[in-house]
Design a protein around this motif. Structure first.
Motif, PDB file in Angstrom:
ATOM      1  N   TRP A  31      -1.604  -3.577  11.731  1.00  0.00           N
ATOM      2  CA  TRP A  31      -2.070  -2.337  11.118  1.00  0.00           C
ATOM      3  C   TRP A  31      -0.974  -1.278  11.121  1.00  0.00           C
ATOM      4  CZ3 TRP A  31      -6.270  -2.698   8.379  1.00  0.00           C
ATOM      5  CH2 TRP A  31      -7.209  -3.679   8.699  1.00  0.00           C
ATOM      6  N   LEU A  32      -0.130  -1.294  12.128  1.00  0.00           N
ATOM      7  CA  LEU A  32       0.981  -0.343  12.145  1.00  0.00           C
ATOM      8  C   LEU A  32       1.989  -0.667  11.040  1.00  0.00           C
ATOM      9  CD1 LEU A  32       1.619   0.062  15.979  1.00  0.00           C
ATOM     10  CD2 LEU A  32       0.313   1.547  14.454  1.00  0.00           C
ATOM     11  N   ARG A  33       2.232  -1.952  10.795  1.00  0.00           N
ATOM     12  CA  ARG A  33       3.133  -2.318   9.695  1.00  0.00           C
ATOM     13  C   ARG A  33       2.542  -1.910   8.356  1.00  0.00           C
ATOM     14  NH1 ARG A  33       4.317  -6.911  12.954  1.00  0.00           N
ATOM     15  NH2 ARG A  33       2.613  -8.087  11.996  1.00  0.00           N
ATOM     16  N   VAL A  34       1.237  -2.108   8.174  1.00  0.00           N
ATOM     17  CA  VAL A  34       0.591  -1.653   6.941  1.00  0.00           C
ATOM     18  C   VAL A  34       0.791  -0.152   6.759  1.00  0.00           C
ATOM     19  CG1 VAL A  34      -1.631  -1.347   5.776  1.00  0.00           C
ATOM     20  CG2 VAL A  34      -1.109  -3.510   6.914  1.00  0.00           C
ATOM     21  N   GLY A  35       0.603   0.603   7.833  1.00  0.00           N
ATOM     22  CA  GLY A  35       0.807   2.048   7.747  1.00  0.00           C
ATOM     23  C   GLY A  35       2.245   2.418   7.441  1.00  0.00           C
ATOM     24  N   LEU A  36       3.208   1.698   8.036  1.00  0.00           N
ATOM     25  CA  LEU A  36       4.616   1.975   7.769  1.00  0.00           C
ATOM     26  C   LEU A  36       4.969   1.723   6.310  1.00  0.00           C
ATOM     27  CD1 LEU A  36       6.456   0.561  10.911  1.00  0.00           C
ATOM     28  CD2 LEU A  36       6.532   2.905  10.058  1.00  0.00           C
ATOM     29  N   PHE A  37       4.522   0.578   5.774  1.00  0.00           N
ATOM     30  CA  PHE A  37       4.803   0.282   4.374  1.00  0.00           C
ATOM     31  C   PHE A  37       4.143   1.316   3.463  1.00  0.00           C
ATOM     32  CE2 PHE A  37       4.984  -4.413   5.776  1.00  0.00           C
ATOM     33  CZ  PHE A  37       6.284  -4.249   6.192  1.00  0.00           C
ATOM     34  N   ALA A  38       2.943   1.759   3.829  1.00  0.00           N
ATOM     35  CA  ALA A  38       2.250   2.766   3.022  1.00  0.00           C
ATOM     36  C   ALA A  38       2.979   4.107   3.069  1.00  0.00           C
ATOM     37  CB  ALA A  38       0.807   2.920   3.495  1.00  0.00           C
ATOM     38  N   MET A  39       3.497   4.495   4.229  1.00  0.00           N
ATOM     39  CA  MET A  39       4.219   5.760   4.332  1.00  0.00           C
ATOM     40  C   MET A  39       5.521   5.713   3.533  1.00  0.00           C
ATOM     41  SD  MET A  39       3.629   7.206   8.208  1.00  0.00           S
ATOM     42  CE  MET A  39       3.742   5.652   9.106  1.00  0.00           C
ATOM     43  N   ALA A  40       6.232   4.585   3.619  1.00  0.00           N
ATOM     44  CA  ALA A  40       7.462   4.458   2.837  1.00  0.00           C
ATOM     45  C   ALA A  40       7.151   4.504   1.345  1.00  0.00           C
ATOM     46  CB  ALA A  40       8.174   3.156   3.195  1.00  0.00           C
ATOM     47  N   ALA A  41       6.096   3.808   0.923  1.00  0.00           N
ATOM     48  CA  ALA A  41       5.714   3.837  -0.483  1.00  0.00           C
ATOM     49  C   ALA A  41       5.287   5.228  -0.911  1.00  0.00           C
ATOM     50  CB  ALA A  41       4.581   2.834  -0.736  1.00  0.00           C
ATOM     51  N   ALA A  42       4.616   5.976  -0.026  1.00  0.00           N
ATOM     52  CA  ALA A  42       4.183   7.329  -0.370  1.00  0.00           C
ATOM     53  C   ALA A  42       5.376   8.238  -0.613  1.00  0.00           C
ATOM     54  CB  ALA A  42       3.303   7.886   0.750  1.00  0.00           C
ATOM     55  N   ILE A  43       6.437   8.094   0.183  1.00  0.00           N
ATOM     56  CA  ILE A  43       7.633   8.917  -0.029  1.00  0.00           C
ATOM     57  C   ILE A  43       8.240   8.637  -1.401  1.00  0.00           C
ATOM     58  CG2 ILE A  43       9.982   9.333   0.795  1.00  0.00           C
ATOM     59  CD1 ILE A  43       8.950   8.742   3.624  1.00  0.00           C
ATOM     60  N   GLY A  44       8.369   7.354  -1.756  1.00  0.00           N
ATOM     61  CA  GLY A  44       8.905   7.021  -3.069  1.00  0.00           C
ATOM     62  C   GLY A  44       7.979   7.436  -4.193  1.00  0.00           C
ATOM     63  N   ALA A  45       6.662   7.318  -3.986  1.00  0.00           N
ATOM     64  CA  ALA A  45       5.708   7.694  -5.032  1.00  0.00           C
ATOM     65  C   ALA A  45       5.714   9.192  -5.277  1.00  0.00           C
ATOM     66  CB  ALA A  45       4.302   7.230  -4.642  1.00  0.00           C
ATOM     67  N   VAL A  46       5.898   9.989  -4.229  1.00  0.00           N
ATOM     68  CA  VAL A  46       5.993  11.443  -4.417  1.00  0.00           C
ATOM     69  C   VAL A  46       7.197  11.783  -5.296  1.00  0.00           C
ATOM     70  CG1 VAL A  46       6.472  13.616  -3.218  1.00  0.00           C
ATOM     71  CG2 VAL A  46       4.754  12.051  -2.323  1.00  0.00           C
ATOM     72  N   GLY A  47       8.324  11.106  -5.048  1.00  0.00           N
ATOM     73  CA  GLY A  47       9.494  11.339  -5.885  1.00  0.00           C
ATOM     74  C   GLY A  47       9.267  10.951  -7.332  1.00  0.00           C
ATOM     75  N   LEU A  48       8.639   9.803  -7.559  1.00  0.00           N
ATOM     76  CA  LEU A  48       8.350   9.398  -8.935  1.00  0.00           C
ATOM     77  C   LEU A  48       7.314  10.317  -9.564  1.00  0.00           C
ATOM     78  CD1 LEU A  48       8.910   7.358 -11.166  1.00  0.00           C
ATOM     79  CD2 LEU A  48       7.115   5.908 -10.227  1.00  0.00           C
ATOM     80  N   GLY A  49       6.382  10.832  -8.756  1.00  0.00           N
ATOM     81  CA  GLY A  49       5.406  11.775  -9.286  1.00  0.00           C
ATOM     82  C   GLY A  49       6.052  13.055  -9.780  1.00  0.00           C
ATOM     83  N   LEU A  50       7.074  13.537  -9.062  1.00  0.00           N
ATOM     84  CA  LEU A  50       7.801  14.716  -9.530  1.00  0.00           C
ATOM     85  C   LEU A  50       8.479  14.447 -10.867  1.00  0.00           C
ATOM     86  CD1 LEU A  50       9.499  15.979  -6.236  1.00  0.00           C
ATOM     87  CD2 LEU A  50       7.594  17.037  -7.448  1.00  0.00           C
ATOM     88  N   LEU A  51       9.006  13.233 -11.018  1.00  0.00           N
ATOM     89  CA  LEU A  51       9.741  12.905 -12.236  1.00  0.00           C
ATOM     90  C   LEU A  51       8.806  12.637 -13.409  1.00  0.00           C
ATOM     91  CD1 LEU A  51      12.532  12.277 -13.505  1.00  0.00           C
ATOM     92  CD2 LEU A  51      12.184   9.903 -12.812  1.00  0.00           C
ATOM     93  N   ALA A  52       7.808  11.770 -13.192  1.00  0.00           N
ATOM     94  CA  ALA A  52       6.939  11.361 -14.297  1.00  0.00           C
ATOM     95  C   ALA A  52       5.749  12.295 -14.471  1.00  0.00           C
ATOM     96  CB  ALA A  52       6.444   9.930 -14.055  1.00  0.00           C
ATOM     97  N   GLY A  53       5.137  12.732 -13.368  1.00  0.00           N
ATOM     98  CA  GLY A  53       3.945  13.548 -13.478  1.00  0.00           C
ATOM     99  C   GLY A  53       4.227  14.997 -13.768  1.00  0.00           C
ATOM    100  N   THR A  54       5.268  15.562 -13.126  1.00  0.00           N
ATOM    101  CA  THR A  54       5.571  16.982 -13.306  1.00  0.00           C
ATOM    102  C   THR A  54       6.563  17.211 -14.430  1.00  0.00           C
ATOM    103  OG1 THR A  54       5.210  17.312 -10.932  1.00  0.00           O
ATOM    104  CG2 THR A  54       6.348  19.065 -12.127  1.00  0.00           C
TER     105      THR A  54
END
Length: 380
Positions: A31-54
């Motif tokens: 479960w900790l690995r799942v959380g780590l992968f999710a946190m890393a993906a969230a950081i990248g998704a926030v960056g893509l959200g700034l580019l594509a969404g904003t």
């Protein structure tokens, strides 16, 4: 809901922080690995959200910048490589991803829409070819082991001295969990600052109408290029955290499928929203891992390594969040963030029972005494 019953934002943030700090004491490594992968993906998704969404720029090359961050850290901190201090190597890897975005920013400043998407798609294919052929740097097809991160003599790899916290042994997953929380919190803080400040307003105006934005004084090419550089740096940071969580990087992970996954994250979560990008990243990242773990208990899903004719857990997860994308586009174009916002608005608009508080009131009057008092009044 009245203002008296509404929980202050500071208290909510403190409770959320305490809740997120608790899992290493109660959950196992999976479960900790799942959380780590999710946190890393969230950081990248926030960056893509700034580019594509904003900023409104379509990018299919996010996996390329993730690879730059992951392999940049692995090479800079490893051997063969400069063998720099891991903390310095991580910082330089993020800057290297930003520099890669800066080299591509002239194209991003002049091309938009589907043409920008095709141009960024070329980055994925070019990057994958380089990762396979530059054996001395990337390790080729088999990849490279990732050096553990050390900061001030403290190792996040769990390969140093034993660490016990409240009787719980802290290995690599437990240590990286808190590192991921810090990086995700920094991502939230900086991204929300960009969105709420002048750059966010300029990028939103740029997305809605380039002509109107230029009339208002927005330098269109400069802001579009800057959005690409900032998004690339977020992707580089996500790549560093992914490399630390995986402990080994291989070229096949950073392909076109990963870029499509990130687009699915921001669409499901809600374009232009930091919280929505985080929610979409958790959904898209955790779903295949959970389906793999519980494949033997799910109908029509084949357990990994079996040939019983069912659908593999990874493919089944892609079908599910593909269906989620269709449902979001049809019924909730603003994604999970929009659904949560409307749900909060309905809860606040619901009539709540009035608080039973005593207010000072005049004592009740006796009707007979009131009549007698009026009778004693002099008549004009």
């Amino acid at each position: 809901m009245s203002d008296r019953t509404r929980i202050p934002k500071g208290v909510t943030a403190l409770l959320a922080a305490l809740l997120l700090c608790a899992p290493p004491f109660y959950l196992d490594a999976f479960w900790l690995r799942v959380g780590l992968f999710a946190m890393a993906a969230a950081i990248g998704a926030v960056g893509l959200g700034l580019l594509a969404g904003t900023a409104g720029q379509l990018s299919l090359g996010h996996a390329f910048f993730l690879a730059v961050g992951a392999y940049g850290y692995t090479w800079l901190a490893g051997d063969p490589g400069p063998a720099l201090p891991p903390a310095l190597a991580a910082l330089l890897a993020v800057l290297l991803a930003g520099a890669a975005g800066g080299l591509f920013s002239p194209v991003a400043g002049r091309v938009r829409g589907i043409y920008l998407g095709v141009a960024t798609l070329a980055l994925v294919f070019l990057g994958h070819h380089v990762l396979l052929t530059a054996d001395s740097v990337t390790g080729g097809f088999n990849g490279r082991s990732v050096p553990p991160l050390t900061l001030g003599g403290f190792s996040f790899g769990g390969d140093g001295s034993e660490l016990l916290v409240l009787g719980v042994p802290f290995g690599a997953e437990e240590r990286l969990w808190y590192l991921g929380l810090v990086l995700l919190a920094g991502t939230w803080w900086t991204a929300r600052g960009i969105l709420r400040g002048h750059p966010g307003r300029a990028l939103t105006a740029l997305r809605d109408s380039e002509t109107a934005a230029s009339v208002l004084g927005v330098d269109v090419a400069r802001y579009r290029s800057a959005a690409f550089v900032v998004s690339s740096m977020y992707a580089g940071l996500a790549g560093v955290l992914l490399a630390l969580a995986f402990r080994r990087v291989v070229p096949d992970y950073f392909g076109l499928t990963l870029s499509v996954d990130y687009l699915a994250m921001i669409v499901i979560g809600g374009l232009g929203s930091v919280a929505g990008a985080t929610a979409g990243a958790v959904f898209v990242t955790a779903l295949p891992l959970l389906m793999t773990r519980y494949a033997d208990q799910l109908p029509l899903v084949a357990a990994p390594g079996t040939t019983d004719g069912g659908v593999g857990p990874t493919e089944a997860a892609r079908y599910l969040y593909g269906a989620a994308i269709v449902l979001v586009l049809l019924y909730a174009p603003d994604g999970l963030h929009g659904l949560a916002r409307r749900a909060r608005a309905r809860i606040r608009a619901r009539p709540w029972p009035a608080a039973r508080t005593r207010s000072p009131k005049s004592p009740p009057t006796d009707p007979t005494s009131a009549t007698a008092a009026r009778a004693k009044e002099p008549t004009p």
